[in-house]
Design a protein around this motif. Sequence first.
Motif, PDB file in Angstrom:
ATOM      1  N   ALA A   7      98.615 100.602  68.197  1.00 40.43           N
ATOM      2  CA  ALA A   7      97.190 100.571  67.856  1.00 40.43           C
ATOM      3  C   ALA A   7      97.064 100.317  66.358  1.00 40.43           C
ATOM      4  CB  ALA A   7      96.507 101.879  68.248  1.00 40.43           C
ATOM      5  N   TYR A   8      97.567  99.159  65.933  1.00 37.64           N
ATOM      6  CA  TYR A   8      97.572  98.833  64.508  1.00 37.64           C
ATOM      7  C   TYR A   8      96.162  98.464  64.018  1.00 37.64           C
ATOM      8  CZ  TYR A   8     102.703  98.278  64.735  1.00 37.64           C
ATOM      9  OH  TYR A   8     104.050  98.457  64.894  1.00 37.64           O
ATOM     10  N   PRO A   9      95.622  99.179  63.041  1.00 32.87           N
ATOM     11  CA  PRO A   9      94.384  98.726  62.409  1.00 32.87           C
ATOM     12  C   PRO A   9      94.672  97.658  61.349  1.00 32.87           C
ATOM     13  CG  PRO A   9      95.060 100.815  61.468  1.00 32.87           C
ATOM     14  CD  PRO A   9      96.048 100.503  62.556  1.00 32.87           C
ATOM     15  N   ARG A  10      95.943  97.569  60.944  1.00 33.65           N
ATOM     16  CA  ARG A  10      96.378  96.558  59.972  1.00 33.65           C
ATOM     17  C   ARG A  10      97.854  96.267  60.210  1.00 33.65           C
ATOM     18  NH1 ARG A  10      95.168 101.306  57.846  1.00 33.65           N
ATOM     19  NH2 ARG A  10      96.798 102.575  56.856  1.00 33.65           N
ATOM     20  N   ALA A  11      98.232  95.043  59.891  1.00 31.32           N
ATOM     21  CA  ALA A  11      99.614  94.638  60.122  1.00 31.32           C
ATOM     22  C   ALA A  11     100.042  93.626  59.076  1.00 31.32           C
ATOM     23  CB  ALA A  11      99.766  94.042  61.518  1.00 31.32           C
ATOM     24  N   CYS A  12     101.343  93.575  58.837  1.00 36.38           N
ATOM     25  CA  CYS A  12     101.919  92.595  57.931  1.00 36.38           C
ATOM     26  C   CYS A  12     102.620  91.529  58.764  1.00 36.38           C
ATOM     27  CB  CYS A  12     102.924  93.246  56.993  1.00 36.38           C
ATOM     28  SG  CYS A  12     102.166  94.350  55.789  1.00 36.38           S
ATOM     29  N   PHE A  13     102.240  90.291  58.540  1.00 35.93           N
ATOM     30  CA  PHE A  13     102.887  89.153  59.181  1.00 35.93           C
ATOM     31  C   PHE A  13     103.828  88.513  58.179  1.00 35.93           C
ATOM     32  CE2 PHE A  13     103.383  84.637  59.716  1.00 35.93           C
ATOM     33  CZ  PHE A  13     103.578  84.464  61.068  1.00 35.93           C
ATOM     34  N   THR A  14     105.090  88.248  58.591  1.00 33.91           N
ATOM     35  CA  THR A  14     106.059  87.596  57.718  1.00 33.91           C
ATOM     36  C   THR A  14     106.671  86.410  58.434  1.00 33.91           C
ATOM     37  OG1 THR A  14     106.615  89.687  56.628  1.00 33.91           O
ATOM     38  CG2 THR A  14     108.173  87.869  56.356  1.00 33.91           C
ATOM     39  N   ALA A  15     106.707  85.270  57.748  1.00 32.71           N
ATOM     40  CA  ALA A  15     107.429  84.103  58.252  1.00 32.71           C
ATOM     41  C   ALA A  15     108.902  84.318  57.950  1.00 32.71           C
ATOM     42  CB  ALA A  15     106.914  82.836  57.579  1.00 32.71           C
ATOM     43  N   GLU A  16     109.638  84.779  58.933  1.00 28.06           N
ATOM     44  CA  GLU A  16     111.045  85.126  58.711  1.00 28.06           C
ATOM     45  C   GLU A  16     111.943  83.898  58.662  1.00 28.06           C
ATOM     46  OE1 GLU A  16     112.140  88.033  57.997  1.00 28.06           O
ATOM     47  OE2 GLU A  16     110.510  89.381  58.585  1.00 28.06           O
ATOM     48  N   LEU A  17     111.613  82.889  59.444  1.00 32.14           N
ATOM     49  CA  LEU A  17     112.398  81.657  59.456  1.00 32.14           C
ATOM     50  C   LEU A  17     111.476  80.491  59.748  1.00 32.14           C
ATOM     51  CD1 LEU A  17     115.213  80.280  59.428  1.00 32.14           C
ATOM     52  CD2 LEU A  17     115.257  80.568  61.905  1.00 32.14           C
ATOM     53  N   GLY A  18     111.592  79.437  58.948  1.00 33.37           N
ATOM     54  CA  GLY A  18     110.737  78.278  59.130  1.00 33.37           C
ATOM     55  C   GLY A  18     109.382  78.469  58.460  1.00 33.37           C
ATOM     56  N   GLN A  19     108.587  77.441  58.496  1.00 31.74           N
ATOM     57  CA  GLN A  19     107.246  77.485  57.917  1.00 31.74           C
ATOM     58  C   GLN A  19     106.214  77.839  58.981  1.00 31.74           C
ATOM     59  OE1 GLN A  19     106.857  73.526  56.196  1.00 31.74           O
ATOM     60  NE2 GLN A  19     107.316  74.347  54.168  1.00 31.74           N
ATOM     61  N   TYR A  20     105.128  78.454  58.537  1.00 28.64           N
ATOM     62  CA  TYR A  20     104.017  78.771  59.428  1.00 28.64           C
ATOM     63  C   TYR A  20     102.724  78.232  58.835  1.00 28.64           C
ATOM     64  CZ  TYR A  20     106.424  81.572  62.890  1.00 28.64           C
ATOM     65  OH  TYR A  20     107.232  81.960  63.927  1.00 28.64           O
ATOM     66  N   ARG A  21     101.938  77.614  59.677  1.00 30.29           N
ATOM     67  CA  ARG A  21     100.609  77.159  59.280  1.00 30.29           C
ATOM     68  C   ARG A  21      99.591  78.118  59.895  1.00 30.29           C
ATOM     69  NH1 ARG A  21     100.107  71.067  60.108  1.00 30.29           N
ATOM     70  NH2 ARG A  21     101.600  71.187  58.390  1.00 30.29           N
ATOM     71  N   VAL A  22      98.633  78.546  59.091  1.00 38.29           N
ATOM     72  CA  VAL A  22      97.637  79.525  59.529  1.00 38.29           C
ATOM     73  C   VAL A  22      96.301  78.817  59.765  1.00 38.29           C
ATOM     74  CG1 VAL A  22      96.533  81.737  59.025  1.00 38.29           C
ATOM     75  CG2 VAL A  22      98.812  81.239  58.087  1.00 38.29           C
ATOM     76  N   TYR A  23      95.709  79.069  60.942  1.00 43.38           N
ATOM     77  CA  TYR A  23      94.422  78.481  61.302  1.00 43.38           C
ATOM     78  C   TYR A  23      93.434  79.592  61.641  1.00 43.38           C
ATOM     79  CZ  TYR A  23      97.252  74.262  62.202  1.00 43.38           C
ATOM     80  OH  TYR A  23      98.108  73.198  62.093  1.00 43.38           O
ATOM     81  N   ASP A  24      92.135  79.257  61.578  1.00 48.12           N
ATOM     82  CA  ASP A  24      91.133  80.180  62.088  1.00 48.12           C
ATOM     83  C   ASP A  24      90.927  79.912  63.578  1.00 48.12           C
ATOM     84  OD1 ASP A  24      89.498  77.949  62.371  1.00 48.12           O
ATOM     85  OD2 ASP A  24      88.185  78.457  60.696  1.00 48.12           O
ATOM     86  N   GLY A  25      89.995  80.626  64.197  1.00 45.78           N
ATOM     87  CA  GLY A  25      89.790  80.512  65.630  1.00 45.78           C
ATOM     88  C   GLY A  25      89.330  79.145  66.088  1.00 45.78           C
ATOM     89  N   ASP A  26      88.769  78.338  65.180  1.00 48.19           N
ATOM     90  CA  ASP A  26      88.354  76.967  65.493  1.00 48.19           C
ATOM     91  C   ASP A  26      89.448  75.959  65.177  1.00 48.19           C
ATOM     92  OD1 ASP A  26      85.776  77.750  66.312  1.00 48.19           O
ATOM     93  OD2 ASP A  26      85.138  77.872  64.206  1.00 48.19           O
ATOM     94  N   HIS A  27      90.631  76.473  64.888  1.00 43.47           N
ATOM     95  CA  HIS A  27      91.810  75.667  64.548  1.00 43.47           C
ATOM     96  C   HIS A  27      91.616  74.874  63.251  1.00 43.47           C
ATOM     97  CE1 HIS A  27      95.712  73.737  65.498  1.00 43.47           C
ATOM     98  NE2 HIS A  27      95.871  74.860  66.191  1.00 43.47           N
ATOM     99  N   LYS A  28      90.871  75.442  62.351  1.00 47.70           N
ATOM    100  CA  LYS A  28      90.732  74.874  61.013  1.00 47.70           C
ATOM    101  C   LYS A  28      91.822  75.462  60.126  1.00 47.70           C
ATOM    102  CE  LYS A  28      87.531  74.580  57.100  1.00 47.70           C
ATOM    103  NZ  LYS A  28      86.189  74.996  56.580  1.00 47.70           N
ATOM    104  N   ALA A  29      92.590  74.586  59.468  1.00 49.60           N
ATOM    105  CA  ALA A  29      93.727  75.033  58.661  1.00 49.60           C
ATOM    106  C   ALA A  29      93.262  75.900  57.490  1.00 49.60           C
ATOM    107  CB  ALA A  29      94.504  73.836  58.146  1.00 49.60           C
ATOM    108  N   ILE A  30      93.947  77.011  57.290  1.00 47.92           N
ATOM    109  CA  ILE A  30      93.639  77.927  56.190  1.00 47.92           C
ATOM    110  C   ILE A  30      94.683  77.819  55.091  1.00 47.92           C
ATOM    111  CG2 ILE A  30      93.359  80.354  55.540  1.00 47.92           C
ATOM    112  CD1 ILE A  30      92.489  80.876  58.452  1.00 47.92           C
ATOM    113  N   MET A  31      95.969  77.884  55.478  1.00 55.76           N
ATOM    114  CA  MET A  31      97.043  77.859  54.493  1.00 55.76           C
ATOM    115  C   MET A  31      98.378  77.684  55.191  1.00 55.76           C
ATOM    116  SD  MET A  31      97.156  81.947  53.601  1.00 55.76           S
ATOM    117  CE  MET A  31      98.328  81.704  52.284  1.00 55.76           C
ATOM    118  N   GLU A  32      99.434  77.495  54.406  1.00 57.41           N
ATOM    119  CA  GLU A  32     100.793  77.438  54.928  1.00 57.41           C
ATOM    120  C   GLU A  32     101.638  78.520  54.286  1.00 57.41           C
ATOM    121  OE1 GLU A  32     102.753  73.716  54.911  1.00 57.41           O
ATOM    122  OE2 GLU A  32     101.285  72.739  56.227  1.00 57.41           O
ATOM    123  N   LEU A  33     102.587  79.036  55.062  1.00 56.56           N
ATOM    124  CA  LEU A  33     103.515  80.045  54.563  1.00 56.56           C
ATOM    125  C   LEU A  33     104.929  79.491  54.618  1.00 56.56           C
ATOM    126  CD1 LEU A  33     102.390  83.369  56.312  1.00 56.56           C
ATOM    127  CD2 LEU A  33     101.984  82.689  53.945  1.00 56.56           C
TER     128      LEU A  33
END
Length: 394
Positions: free
Chosen positions: A39-65
């Motif tokens: 029941a996490y009210p907050r969480a840390c996401f880490t790109a452990e291997l490879g790159q990750y692209r972050v989108y909003d719910g409409d699939h609009k690009a926000i940033m890359e990790l």
Amino acid sequence: MKNLNKKHIGLGIGLWLLLLLPASGFATDLSVRILSDKAYPRACFTAELGQYRVYDGDHKAIMELASGESLQISIKDGQIELHKGTELVGIFYNLIFEGKGLKAIFSLQECGKENAQKYFYDDHVDVSVDKTKLFFINHVDLENYVAGVVQSEVRGISEQTDFFKVQAIISRTYAMGNLRRHNDEGFDLCDDVHCQVYKCRNNTPIILTATVQSAGEVIVDGKDNLITASFYSNSGGQTANSEDVWNAPVSYLRSVPDTFSLNMKNSVWEKVMPKSEWLSFLNKHYNYDIHDAVMKDSALHFQQPERKVNFAGGIPLKNIRRDMQLRSTFFSVDTKGNDVILSGRGYGHGVGLSQEGVVKMIDLGYSVREAIEHYYTGVSIKSLAELPDGKLGD
């Protein structure tokens, strides 16, 4: 690859084997709800291997990790607040973390909690809000999912690749036969025993080898329908008919002798209790007449040399197992002084495949196919690519 935790990522042999995945002609991604018991009210996401692209719910690009970079996800007023370090990236209703490249691995952990455990997964994840907790759906390649299930379910039971092949085939069969089990909730499968236990990505080389070597293989009945590949720990020497446990007869879930399960860790068990406690239990739960001399004697000297469906007085053995939380229904009753002794055999419901029986079969040199065909009557192993779409899912 800074901050790469190789203990959890399992690279080297893993990437090499992934490149050798057979071209089965069938590929699919599953949507699996993960961290369902958190029941996490907050969480840390880490790109452990490879790159990750972050989108909003409409699939609009926000940033890359880049590999090793992290973001903090938290709930605020029913939405997701996204931070990178101390910088607010934005506020969103949904987030999509999409992995890029040959291999993408991410981790999630509860933010702000000392020594919080990291959970590692393959491929991609969607994040939304469910009242006061974060809701995670892992979009994962079928074979990555299967390897994670096998690790979560049975790592440590055997050191034989063929044993893990059997488990991989069973897990794949279940997954493809239950693609729409949680369709009304927006995902395919959950990560607990309601579906299959899936608590992390696989990091065990032998399991990855077994998954790769059996990629795409599933178990079907005589009409090429995916079977219900039920399994449990140990049969105690004889498996059970499906209708003896779940009421409905199934052609491939037949009771068979199973000497392979004998003399294994979970092949026998024992429970000792006072006679008065045993008789009181029967009377209270099933209105069993303990004052009738014949009924009382039957309750104290019940024998089960072969599997039965009912206890004395017609009480379903599955009910006694459930209400007394016994390891199996396969037990006999004897007395010693003022006590009764329940001498039990096996561990689990007994329908389908005995895991410890398969361990013994593989150790004795039986093949994967022979092990599967011993426990499931009249079945065969086929590739998913051979099956029409109508044979997949519920």
